[in-house]
Design a protein around this motif. Structure first.
Motif, short mmCIF file in Angstrom:
data_model
loop_
_atom_site.label_atom_id
_atom_site.label_comp_id
_atom_site.label_asym_id
_atom_site.label_seq_id
_atom_site.Cartn_x
_atom_site.Cartn_y
_atom_site.Cartn_z
N GLY A 65 -1.40 -6.05 -3.86
CA GLY A 65 -1.00 -5.61 -5.19
C GLY A 65 -1.12 -4.12 -5.40
N VAL A 66 -1.45 -3.37 -4.35
CA VAL A 66 -1.62 -1.92 -4.44
C VAL A 66 -0.33 -1.22 -4.03
N ILE A 67 0.12 -0.29 -4.87
CA ILE A 67 1.24 0.59 -4.52
C ILE A 67 0.72 2.02 -4.56
N LEU A 68 0.78 2.70 -3.43
CA LEU A 68 0.24 4.05 -3.28
C LEU A 68 1.33 4.97 -2.75
N THR A 69 1.49 6.15 -3.38
CA THR A 69 2.45 7.13 -2.87
C THR A 69 1.70 8.32 -2.27
N LYS A 70 2.31 8.93 -1.26
CA LYS A 70 1.74 10.11 -0.60
C LYS A 70 2.83 11.17 -0.51
N GLU A 71 2.55 12.35 -1.10
CA GLU A 71 3.50 13.46 -1.10
C GLU A 71 2.86 14.66 -0.43
N LYS A 72 3.62 15.36 0.43
CA LYS A 72 3.06 16.49 1.17
C LYS A 72 3.81 17.78 0.83
N VAL A 73 3.04 18.84 0.59
CA VAL A 73 3.60 20.16 0.30
C VAL A 73 2.87 21.21 1.12
N PHE A 74 3.63 22.03 1.86
CA PHE A 74 3.04 23.15 2.58
C PHE A 74 3.17 24.38 1.69
N ILE A 75 2.06 25.06 1.44
CA ILE A 75 2.05 26.18 0.51
C ILE A 75 2.63 27.43 1.17
N SER A 76 3.59 28.06 0.50
CA SER A 76 4.27 29.24 1.06
C SER A 76 3.28 30.38 1.32
N HIS A 77 3.35 30.92 2.55
CA HIS A 77 2.59 32.09 2.96
C HIS A 77 1.07 31.88 2.92
N GLU A 78 0.63 30.62 2.94
CA GLU A 78 -0.78 30.30 3.08
C GLU A 78 -0.93 29.25 4.18
N ASN A 79 -2.02 29.32 4.92
CA ASN A 79 -2.32 28.29 5.92
C ASN A 79 -2.96 27.11 5.21
N ARG A 80 -2.14 26.42 4.40
CA ARG A 80 -2.69 25.33 3.59
C ARG A 80 -1.62 24.27 3.33
N ILE A 81 -2.01 23.03 3.53
CA ILE A 81 -1.16 21.90 3.16
C ILE A 81 -1.88 21.08 2.09
N LEU A 82 -1.10 20.64 1.10
CA LEU A 82 -1.62 19.77 0.05
C LEU A 82 -0.96 18.40 0.18
N ILE A 83 -1.77 17.36 0.03
CA ILE A 83 -1.25 15.99 0.04
C ILE A 83 -1.69 15.31 -1.25
N LYS A 84 -0.72 14.84 -2.00
CA LYS A 84 -0.99 14.22 -3.29
C LYS A 84 -0.87 12.70 -3.16
N TYR A 85 -1.95 12.01 -3.49
CA TYR A 85 -1.99 10.55 -3.47
C TYR A 85 -1.99 10.04 -4.91
N THR A 86 -1.07 9.12 -5.21
CA THR A 86 -1.00 8.55 -6.56
C THR A 86 -1.07 7.04 -6.47
N LEU A 87 -2.02 6.45 -7.18
CA LEU A 87 -2.13 5.00 -7.22
C LEU A 87 -1.21 4.49 -8.33
N VAL A 88 -0.05 4.02 -7.92
CA VAL A 88 0.97 3.59 -8.88
C VAL A 88 0.61 2.24 -9.49
N GLU A 89 0.04 1.35 -8.66
CA GLU A 89 -0.26 0.00 -9.13
C GLU A 89 -1.50 -0.51 -8.42
N ALA A 90 -2.36 -1.18 -9.16
CA ALA A 90 -3.54 -1.84 -8.60
C ALA A 90 -4.11 -2.79 -9.63
N HIS A 91 -4.51 -3.99 -9.18
CA HIS A 91 -5.02 -5.01 -10.09
C HIS A 91 -6.53 -5.15 -10.04
#
Length: 657
Positions: free
Chosen positions: A114-140
């Motif tokens: 029953g869990v729906i989870l999304t994962k989005e990845k963004v590499f930050i311009s001109h920085e040695n950094r990646i961000l990953i956004k996790y969103t719990l769309v559904e969970a009972h």
């Protein structure tokens, strides 16, 4: 609906999903590259891969991957995926994937019960950094997430083996930890937008395999260090952001940084937008200037590739200022070489003999995007200086013969883009009068004349250059045009190379060609019959005994094959130029149909981009570097030319009514 969207049926089928890769860069040399299911299949793959100037300026994999685990009712569901043997994958997290969407940022949707989870990845311009956004769309029911980082800390072209030299220590930082496995490397900071629990539980994961490397006949197994895991609860509707970087960041800014980065994205909703997005991934900006990377994941800045890619990756996407910045950096480096003999540290192969000729060609494309007046004011003196440097013998390994043609020695080491070699010796020893060198030379002279034609102060100089250009034209036709109606690839003394190669397309695709329209058409017809494919021009005709259409095997086998048949999309740009020179606006329809072959590649290989080369025979599989600047640039330039010709055709139709 997204242009780059893959559903569950494809994602869970590893035979279909593993060959599809994705790439994001920070436009400063760092990148993230993996497959769309998150399983690394090359040693160059990684979640955070960065250049380290203090060490060797090469790319280094710090964070190889991050395994996520969903925990409900005490039961773990691991979303990671690694290969440990041929056909052996674990922990098979791909079976939970329901969708992959890469319109704006790479987004994976997982469903675990029953869990729906999304994962989005963004590499930050001109920085040695990646961000990953996790969103719990559904969970009972209450849900926790665990994260296990797989660390490499190695050169992207090497492999890691279990050893006792690593530093296993981790240090607490705000909402995370920092660690550094080996001396000389920067610290890796792993942090979350909210406080996690860190559990130190260090283990080696042995025998991780990369099948792409196995297929290339090179070492393909490594051991990765997992220092422990993060754990934190997540509520329905909540988003958590993970940050991996080489500096400590403020977790309170993660959401704002993520949102700001999204505003700079080109949504990949069309063929053109995919290539535009890809083009900007090649940009490299550092304290020395601005450049274009040759390709990913294993090329740096190379002079010829940069010049070939520059017009398409800037002017064709309306980034004129970027062209000017990159060209300024390049011209400064070229000036240092010609005046002082100093090679640039960043721009590789700038001392090759044809680099000044390609520089003028790139500047010529600037005129097409602006005007003769603007181009002359900005680059006229540079063009004149380069031409004079060639005439005065200041360019290494490039001599002006009495007949007006240029000669170069390519026997001992490769001097052209056909650069395959074994033990440093060229497989194709193009030497003497080289076809595209002299086509570029004639074009450069005519371009220089056109810039200064009508300038009262340059009348005598223009007459002088015009006399040289006429001599070059006469000698070119006499030297390269053979009795069969096509062009020799190179001529060395009495030796004439009869192989049918695509350098003819460069020669007839120049704005100023030594050949007349009838001669161009005859050469174009032969190229169409023997070299044209839906993925570019073959590097050698299939009629040749040396033809090797497939770029596979061990390194030596691949080196022998690389220029003996596989097709390259960048050459299609010159073919299209030649086609328009011969057929005018009536040729637009054919070129548009041929462009469909490149659009098909947007969902293959490295999605949204073009591979380095393609097999010369069907099904024209992509090989080599997964994303290549000159291929992307030349197809973008062709798309722009088609658009302009379509406008012209529309105007002509309206005027005739």
């Amino acid at each position: 609906m997204s242009y780059l969207k893959f559903d569950k049926n494809l994602m869970i089928n590893l035979e279909q999903s593993l060959p599809k890769e994705m790439l994001r860069t920070n436009k400063s040399g760092a990148y993230h590259c993996t497959t769309i299911v998150g399983c690394n299949t090359r040693k160059q793959h990684g979640l955070l891969v960065i250049p380290i100037p203090e060490m060797d300026d090469k790319a280094h994999v710090l964070l190889s991957s991050l395994d996520e685990t969903v925990i409900q009712h005490g039961a773990p569901f691991n979303l990671g995926l690694h290969q440990y043997g041929e056909g052996v994958f674990s922990p098979n997290g791909h079976k939970y994937i329901r969708q992959f969407d890469c319109e704006s940022v790479p987004t994976v949707t997982y469903r675990v019960g029953g869990v729906i989870l999304t994962k989005e990845k963004v590499f930050i311009s001109h920085e040695n950094r990646i961000l990953i956004k996790y969103t719990l769309v559904e969970a009972h029911s209450p849900t926790k997430l665990q994260f296990r980082p797989f660390l490499a800390f190695r050169n992207a072209n090497d492999l890691c083996v279990q050893n006792g030299a690593i530093n296993t220590a981790t240090n607490p930082v705000k909402n995370g930890i920092s660690t550094c496995l080996y001396a000389g490397y920067p610290n890796l900071f792993m942090q979350f937008s909210k406080q996690p629990e860190w559990v130190a539980d260090g283990h080696w994961y042995n025998g991780v395999e990369y099948y792409k490397d196995r297929d290339r006949g090179i070492p393909y197994k490594e051991d990765l260090w997992v220092p422990g895991y993060f754990e934190l609860p997540i509520s329905k509707g909540e988003s958590i952001i993970f940050s991996a970087s080489t500096f400590e960041a403020d977790p309170d800014t993660f959401i704002e940084t993520y949102e700001n980065e999204l505003t700079s994205r080109t949504c990949r909703t069309s063929f053109y937008n995919c290539l535009k997005n890809s083009a900007k991934q090649f940009y490299l900006k550092n304290k020395s200037g601005m450049y274009i990377m040759a390709g990913y994941p294993w090329y740096n800045v190379r002079a010829r590739d940069e010049l070939m890619a520059l017009p398409g990756c800037t002017l064709a996407i309306d980034h004129k200022e970027d062209f000017e910045l990159i060209m300024e950096t390049f011209l400064n480096a070229l000036s240092h070489l010609l005046n002082d003999g100093i090679k640039d540290r960043t721009i590789g192969e700038i001392d090759l003999p044809d680099i000044p000729l390609w520089t003028i060609w790139a500047i010529q494309q600037y005129r097409r995007a602006t005007s003769s007046r603007e181009c002359r004011e900005k680059y006229g003196e540079n063009v004149r200086y380069i031409v004079e440097a060639i005439r005065n013998g200041k360019v290494n390994n490039l001599q002006l013969d009495q007949n007006g043609l240029l000669t170069s020695n390519g026997i001992d080491s490769p001097v052209t883009w056909l650069s395959a070699s074994i033990n440093g010796r060229p497989i194709i020893p193009r030497t003497g009068y080289i076809l595209e060198f002299n086509a570029l030379w004639y074009n450069a002279l005519r371009f220089l004349i056109s810039l200064y034609d009508g300038d009262a102060a340059s009348v005598d100089y223009v007459d002088e250059i015009n006399g040289l250009a006429e001599k070059v034209k006469e000698s070119f036709v006499a030297t390269f045009l053979n009795d069969y109606g096509y062009l020799y690839d190179y001529v060395n003394g009495t030796y004439t190379d009869l192989e049918v190669r695509p350098n003819m397309a460069i020669a007839i695709g120049m704005e100023y060609s030594p050949l007349d329209r009838r001669q161009r058409k005859k050469v174009l017809d032969l190229i169409t019959r023997e070299l044209l494919t839906p993925k570019g021009l073959r590097s050698l005709s299939p009629k040749s005994y040396a033809y090797r259409p497939v770029y596979v095997g061990d390194p030596i086998q691949r080196e022998y094959a690389v220029h003996q048949g596989p097709a390259r999309p960048w050459l299609f740009g010159f073919y299209a130029d030649a086609y328009f020179k011969v057929f005018g606006v009536s040729g637009v329809g054919f070129i548009e149909r041929m462009l469909i072959g490149y659009e098909d590649e947007m969902t293959e290989g490295c999605i949204g981009s073009l591979s380095e080369l393609y097999d010369g025979n069907p099904p024209y599989t992509g090989r080599g570097a997964v994303s290549t600047a000159k291929n992307v640039g030349e197809i973008l330039r062709t798309l722009k030319n088609v658009k302009e010709l379509n406008k012209l055709q529309t105007l002509e139709t309206e005027e005739s009514k």
